[in-house]
Design a protein around this motif. Structure first.
Motif, PDB file in Angstrom:
ATOM      1  N   ARG A  58       0.855  -1.103  -0.030  1.00 16.29           N
ATOM      2  CA  ARG A  58      -0.078   0.092  -0.068  1.00 16.29           C
ATOM      3  C   ARG A  58       1.048   1.326   0.016  1.00 16.29           C
ATOM      4  N   VAL A  59       0.504   2.128  -0.666  1.00 17.34           N
ATOM      5  CA  VAL A  59       1.218   3.541  -0.459  1.00 17.34           C
ATOM      6  C   VAL A  59       1.400   4.053   0.916  1.00 17.34           C
ATOM      7  N   GLY A  60       2.696   4.251   1.462  1.00 17.61           N
ATOM      8  CA  GLY A  60       3.001   4.770   2.617  1.00 17.61           C
ATOM      9  C   GLY A  60       3.714   3.515   3.658  1.00 17.61           C
ATOM     10  N   ASP A  61       3.488   2.271   2.857  1.00 19.02           N
ATOM     11  CA  ASP A  61       4.201   1.008   3.671  1.00 19.02           C
ATOM     12  C   ASP A  61       5.533   1.335   3.850  1.00 19.02           C
ATOM     13  N   LEU A  62       6.366   1.200   4.984  1.00 20.39           N
ATOM     14  CA  LEU A  62       7.784   0.998   5.164  1.00 20.39           C
ATOM     15  C   LEU A  62       7.755  -0.344   5.602  1.00 20.39           C
ATOM     16  N   VAL A  63       8.656  -1.350   4.769  1.00 24.31           N
ATOM     17  CA  VAL A  63       8.907  -2.757   5.483  1.00 24.31           C
ATOM     18  C   VAL A  63      10.542  -2.631   5.559  1.00 24.31           C
ATOM     19  N   ILE A  64      10.618  -3.394   6.788  1.00 25.36           N
ATOM     20  CA  ILE A  64      11.892  -3.506   7.267  1.00 25.36           C
ATOM     21  C   ILE A  64      12.091  -4.891   7.401  1.00 25.36           C
ATOM     22  N   TRP A  65      13.134  -5.469   6.694  1.00 26.61           N
ATOM     23  CA  TRP A  65      13.631  -7.028   6.946  1.00 26.61           C
ATOM     24  C   TRP A  65      15.307  -7.029   7.493  1.00 26.61           C
ATOM     25  N   ASP A  66      15.321  -8.252   7.969  1.00 22.45           N
ATOM     26  CA  ASP A  66      16.700  -8.534   8.384  1.00 22.45           C
ATOM     27  C   ASP A  66      17.314  -9.391   7.168  1.00 22.45           C
ATOM     28  N   ASN A  67      18.266  -8.807   6.648  1.00 21.35           N
ATOM     29  CA  ASN A  67      19.002  -9.514   5.533  1.00 21.35           C
ATOM     30  C   ASN A  67      19.931 -10.919   5.833  1.00 21.35           C
ATOM     31  N   LEU A  68      20.070 -10.946   7.248  1.00 24.55           N
ATOM     32  CA  LEU A  68      20.638 -11.968   7.731  1.00 24.55           C
ATOM     33  C   LEU A  68      19.681 -13.053   8.098  1.00 24.55           C
ATOM     34  N   ALA A  69      18.514 -12.798   8.170  1.00 19.97           N
ATOM     35  CA  ALA A  69      17.391 -13.842   8.817  1.00 19.97           C
ATOM     36  C   ALA A  69      16.403 -14.224   7.545  1.00 19.97           C
ATOM     37  N   THR A  70      16.467 -13.435   6.616  1.00 21.71           N
ATOM     38  CA  THR A  70      15.471 -13.611   5.450  1.00 21.71           C
ATOM     39  C   THR A  70      16.213 -13.623   4.051  1.00 21.71           C
ATOM     40  N   MET A  71      15.333 -14.072   3.078  1.00 26.59           N
ATOM     41  CA  MET A  71      15.630 -13.847   1.598  1.00 26.59           C
ATOM     42  C   MET A  71      14.275 -13.221   1.272  1.00 26.59           C
ATOM     43  N   HIS A  72      14.443 -12.326  -0.021  1.00 21.33           N
ATOM     44  CA  HIS A  72      13.181 -11.772  -0.512  1.00 21.33           C
ATOM     45  C   HIS A  72      13.211 -11.840  -2.255  1.00 21.33           C
ATOM     46  N   ARG A  73      12.276 -11.570  -2.862  1.00 22.62           N
ATOM     47  CA  ARG A  73      12.005 -11.553  -4.198  1.00 22.62           C
ATOM     48  C   ARG A  73      10.789 -10.648  -4.514  1.00 22.62           C
ATOM     49  N   GLY A  74      10.915  -9.965  -5.742  1.00 23.32           N
ATOM     50  CA  GLY A  74       9.564  -9.070  -6.294  1.00 23.32           C
ATOM     51  C   GLY A  74       9.039 -10.037  -7.089  1.00 23.32           C
ATOM     52  N   ARG A  75       7.497 -10.009  -7.233  1.00 28.65           N
ATOM     53  CA  ARG A  75       7.056 -10.915  -7.899  1.00 28.65           C
ATOM     54  C   ARG A  75       6.411 -10.036  -9.109  1.00 28.65           C
ATOM     55  N   PRO A  76       6.412 -10.749 -10.250  1.00 27.68           N
ATOM     56  CA  PRO A  76       6.174 -10.271 -11.598  1.00 27.68           C
ATOM     57  C   PRO A  76       4.930  -9.410 -11.592  1.00 27.68           C
ATOM     58  N   PHE A  77       4.892  -8.331 -12.385  1.00 35.08           N
ATOM     59  CA  PHE A  77       3.833  -7.546 -12.958  1.00 35.08           C
ATOM     60  C   PHE A  77       3.999  -6.920 -14.164  1.00 35.08           C
ATOM     61  N   ASP A  78       2.931  -6.382 -14.899  1.00 31.54           N
ATOM     62  CA  ASP A  78       3.076  -5.781 -16.065  1.00 31.54           C
ATOM     63  C   ASP A  78       3.818  -4.354 -15.843  1.00 31.54           C
ATOM     64  N   ASP A  79       5.195  -4.404 -15.722  1.00 36.96           N
ATOM     65  CA  ASP A  79       5.856  -3.297 -15.631  1.00 36.96           C
ATOM     66  C   ASP A  79       6.061  -2.266 -16.804  1.00 36.96           C
ATOM     67  N   ALA A  80       5.411  -2.614 -17.938  1.00 37.69           N
ATOM     68  CA  ALA A  80       5.458  -1.672 -19.174  1.00 37.69           C
ATOM     69  C   ALA A  80       4.208  -1.037 -19.265  1.00 37.69           C
ATOM     70  N   THR A  81       3.627  -1.247 -18.353  1.00 45.37           N
ATOM     71  CA  THR A  81       2.066  -0.618 -18.105  1.00 45.37           C
ATOM     72  C   THR A  81       1.903   0.181 -16.929  1.00 45.37           C
TER      73      THR A  81
END
Length: 289
Positions: free
Chosen positions: A249-272
């Motif tokens: 959501r607009v205004g979200d700030l998500v903090i994560w611990d890089n030493l305890a997690t992995m992450h990835r962005g999911r696909p979307f139509d970034d040309a549109t």
């Protein structure tokens, strides 16, 4: 400020109660957030109308030194004029959507691989803080994997095998797996770093796998065997029961611990659809370094 957390996933991830991080300066609240990170590894703060400077200032108050040796710097100058503020978006300097053949877009597609931020640097990243400024109407989510729970569920033989192992991490390697090509000069600037395969939280003593698509090989192992072992570990660690999916959501700030997690962005139509987020990552250094 009183601070509370609501669990978002059976294993990890929490949503913080109402708080304005722009106003958080007292050590007690900052330590409460750190304790929340130790417990949940991913914290979601809603309704944070942060400016770029607000985000940078909070990151420094919270955890000190910032990561500014980004891999994307080899492609050109940061459009914000500060390499500590990483551009996680699909727009150019003019705010126009990146063309499908733009090198910056091709490079950014690597964020859809499972990874942990700045593992290709020494010191690596500790906490990442991603602020949502423009969110599309379609789903453009981010997934997080709990590497602590993944480690806990390994059998004893695998845990014993992991002891003392190190892997070489390179963002050039992860991008090249998608067909991205670097010049010799760019490659020279992205030599990577060696990291342990298991990390231990110094406060909780809880252990976690330390993996990423950046991990190119296991040190002192034959390359094929090392890459197969790394692939098996990543497949294990990203099973659905270890994964939290965040819908922005607009205004979200998500903090994560890089030493305890992995992450990835999911696909979307970034040309549109336009999507703009800003990331600040702190360095895994001692408080007085």
């Amino acid at each position: 400020m009183a601070l509370s957390f609501r669990k978002l996933h059976p294993q990890f991830a929490g949503e913080a109660g109402p708080i304005d991080l722009r106003e958080v300066e007292d050590r007690a609240t900052l330590e409460a957030i750190r304790a929340g990170m130790d417990e949940y590894a991913v914290l979601v703060f809603r309704s944070q109308p942060l400016s770029d400077q607000d985000q940078l200032a909070f990151a420094q108050r919270f955890d000190g030194k910032l990561h500014a040796r980004t891999g994307s710097a080899v492609l050109g100058k940061n459009r914000f004029g500060n390499e500590a503020l990483t551009d996680i978006s699909n727009v150019d300097e003019s705010g126009e959507l990146l063309k499908s053949d733009d090198r910056r877009r091709a490079y950014g597609l690597g964020n859809r691989l499972w990874h942990t931020d700045a593992s290709f640097q020494d010191p690596p990243g500790r906490y990442s803080m991603l602020s949502a400024r423009v969110v599309p109407a379609v789903a453009a989510d981010t997934e997080f994997a709990d590497m602590r729970a993944a480690y806990d569920e390994l059998d004893a033989a695998i845990k014993a095998r992991l002891e003392g192992l190190k892997a070489h991490h390179s963002i050039a390697y992860s991008r090249q797996t998608l067909g991205f090509e670097f010049s010799d000069k760019e490659q020279e600037q992205l030599k990577g770093a060696v990291q342990p395969l298991v990390r231990t939280n110094p406060r909780t003593r809880r252990r976690s796998l330390y993996l990423a698509s950046h991990a190119s090989r296991i040190v002192d192992w034959p390359v094929p065997e090392g890459r197969l072992f790394l692939r098996d570990l990543i497949e294990h660690a990203t099973q659905p029961r270890f994964v939290y999916r965040h819908s922005w959501r607009v205004g979200d700030l998500v903090i994560w611990d890089n030493l305890a997690t992995m992450h990835r962005g999911r696909p979307f139509d970034d040309a549109t659809h336009r999507r703009e987020l800003r990331r600040v990552t702190t360095l895994d250094v001692a408080p007085d370094s």
